[in-house]
Design a protein around this motif. Sequence first.
Motif, mmCIF file in Angstrom:
data_model
loop_
_atom_site.group_PDB
_atom_site.id
_atom_site.type_symbol
_atom_site.label_atom_id
_atom_site.label_comp_id
_atom_site.label_asym_id
_atom_site.label_seq_id
_atom_site.Cartn_x
_atom_site.Cartn_y
_atom_site.Cartn_z
ATOM 1 N N LEU A 121 5.441 8.156 -3.133
ATOM 2 C CA LEU A 121 5.236 7.338 -4.290
ATOM 3 C C LEU A 121 6.345 6.808 -4.888
ATOM 4 C CD1 LEU A 121 2.462 9.868 -6.000
ATOM 5 C CD2 LEU A 121 1.979 7.659 -4.832
ATOM 6 N N GLN A 122 7.482 7.617 -5.121
ATOM 7 C CA GLN A 122 8.595 6.989 -5.724
ATOM 8 C C GLN A 122 9.124 5.717 -4.636
ATOM 9 O OE1 GLN A 122 11.813 9.620 -5.597
ATOM 10 N NE2 GLN A 122 12.775 8.725 -7.507
ATOM 11 N N ASN A 123 9.010 5.646 -3.799
ATOM 12 C CA ASN A 123 9.440 4.415 -2.884
ATOM 13 C C ASN A 123 8.698 3.367 -3.181
ATOM 14 O OD1 ASN A 123 11.687 5.980 -1.892
ATOM 15 N ND2 ASN A 123 10.627 6.683 -0.087
ATOM 16 N N GLN A 124 7.378 3.490 -3.264
ATOM 17 C CA GLN A 124 6.347 2.538 -3.290
ATOM 18 C C GLN A 124 6.613 1.943 -4.813
ATOM 19 O OE1 GLN A 124 2.580 4.207 -2.943
ATOM 20 N NE2 GLN A 124 2.575 4.266 -0.516
ATOM 21 N N VAL A 125 6.725 2.881 -5.775
ATOM 22 C CA VAL A 125 6.952 2.303 -7.192
ATOM 23 C C VAL A 125 8.127 1.601 -7.638
ATOM 24 C CG1 VAL A 125 6.570 3.043 -9.715
ATOM 25 C CG2 VAL A 125 4.767 3.761 -7.802
ATOM 26 N N ILE A 126 9.149 2.023 -6.989
ATOM 27 C CA ILE A 126 10.675 1.817 -7.622
ATOM 28 C C ILE A 126 10.853 0.315 -7.754
ATOM 29 C CG2 ILE A 126 11.999 1.982 -5.478
ATOM 30 C CD1 ILE A 126 13.106 3.694 -8.837
ATOM 31 N N ASN A 127 10.317 -0.354 -6.743
ATOM 32 C CA ASN A 127 10.856 -1.863 -6.606
ATOM 33 C C ASN A 127 9.711 -2.748 -7.653
ATOM 34 O OD1 ASN A 127 13.118 -1.317 -5.509
ATOM 35 N ND2 ASN A 127 12.097 -1.432 -3.630
ATOM 36 N N ASP A 155 2.945 6.828 -15.297
ATOM 37 C CA ASP A 155 1.678 6.112 -15.015
ATOM 38 C C ASP A 155 1.271 5.545 -14.006
ATOM 39 O OD1 ASP A 155 1.353 7.432 -17.660
ATOM 40 O OD2 ASP A 155 1.486 5.808 -18.856
ATOM 41 N N ARG A 156 2.264 4.746 -13.435
ATOM 42 C CA ARG A 156 1.878 3.985 -12.024
ATOM 43 C C ARG A 156 1.892 4.732 -10.855
ATOM 44 N NH1 ARG A 156 3.664 -1.407 -12.196
ATOM 45 N NH2 ARG A 156 2.793 -1.262 -14.216
ATOM 46 N N MET A 157 2.694 5.912 -10.873
ATOM 47 C CA MET A 157 2.593 6.891 -9.973
ATOM 48 C C MET A 157 1.687 7.605 -10.098
ATOM 49 S SD MET A 157 6.580 8.059 -9.606
ATOM 50 C CE MET A 157 6.278 9.203 -8.546
ATOM 51 N N ARG A 158 1.087 7.951 -11.064
ATOM 52 C CA ARG A 158 -0.172 8.950 -11.323
ATOM 53 C C ARG A 158 -1.494 8.142 -10.743
ATOM 54 N NH1 ARG A 158 -3.963 11.244 -14.074
ATOM 55 N NH2 ARG A 158 -3.995 13.428 -14.819
ATOM 56 N N VAL A 159 -1.477 6.790 -10.951
ATOM 57 C CA VAL A 159 -2.666 6.186 -10.586
ATOM 58 C C VAL A 159 -2.505 6.311 -8.850
ATOM 59 C CG1 VAL A 159 -3.685 3.761 -10.341
ATOM 60 C CG2 VAL A 159 -2.781 4.647 -12.687
ATOM 61 N N MET A 160 -1.480 6.101 -8.320
ATOM 62 C CA MET A 160 -1.309 6.094 -6.994
ATOM 63 C C MET A 160 -1.565 7.432 -6.210
ATOM 64 S SD MET A 160 1.646 3.348 -6.570
ATOM 65 C CE MET A 160 1.415 2.811 -5.031
ATOM 66 N N ALA A 161 -1.542 8.604 -6.993
ATOM 67 C CA ALA A 161 -1.501 9.811 -6.470
ATOM 68 C C ALA A 161 -2.762 10.111 -5.819
ATOM 69 C CB ALA A 161 -1.183 10.783 -7.504
ATOM 70 N N ARG A 162 -2.854 10.773 -4.614
ATOM 71 C CA ARG A 162 -3.988 11.154 -3.920
ATOM 72 C C ARG A 162 -4.599 12.574 -4.221
ATOM 73 N NH1 ARG A 162 -1.681 9.820 1.811
ATOM 74 N NH2 ARG A 162 -0.043 11.070 0.623
#
Length: 191
Positions: free
Chosen positions: A90-96, A129-136
């Motif tokens: 998730l961190q790698n998807q969101v960081i950029n 919040d962005r990571m929380r939305v993407m969490a499975r």
Amino acid sequence: MITTNPALSHPKSGYIGLRAMKTTVLIAAIVLTAAAVLRAQVATNQSLRPASASPEPKMPERAQIDQIFKETSLGKEADERRLHIEWRQLQNQVINDRDIVAAKQAANTARTDFEKRERLRDYYNIYYDRMRVMARSSAMRTAIDQLKMQHIGQLTQARVRHETDSELPTPSPTPKKKKENRRTQKFRPEG
């Protein structure tokens, strides 16, 4: 009258007859085994079974089995490792993401400490919040919420209280150790 086969009357002919008999028995055994295997395959073929036979229970698909193993606990260390791997993905998807990069740059260019704390608070809210939305998984969402509160909690100041910090828990200051004053100690002679 007993007739004898001239081939069998030879002294070594008994050996040849015994060898031929063993070969015949071996071939018969192979043919019978092959017939049994073919019958077993016919019996397991569902299209050749009678309709009155009870249906076999259905085996789950591979994706279903993978999902079952993802949901079941394999132990505390394995669950923590699974959460860590999902966290890093998730961190790698969101960081950029543009919004997150802009919020981080805005926090780094703040002029005052108060302004930097406010901008960092905005950055952490957007980021988590962005990571929380993407969490499975719900466990991952819970972990993200805890990390978010931990990071935002570090932005509060113990001695300076602003109206926006009133809802967050205040970290307790560490007490200072008292130094002993050597002048106040009286000289006590031994004895």
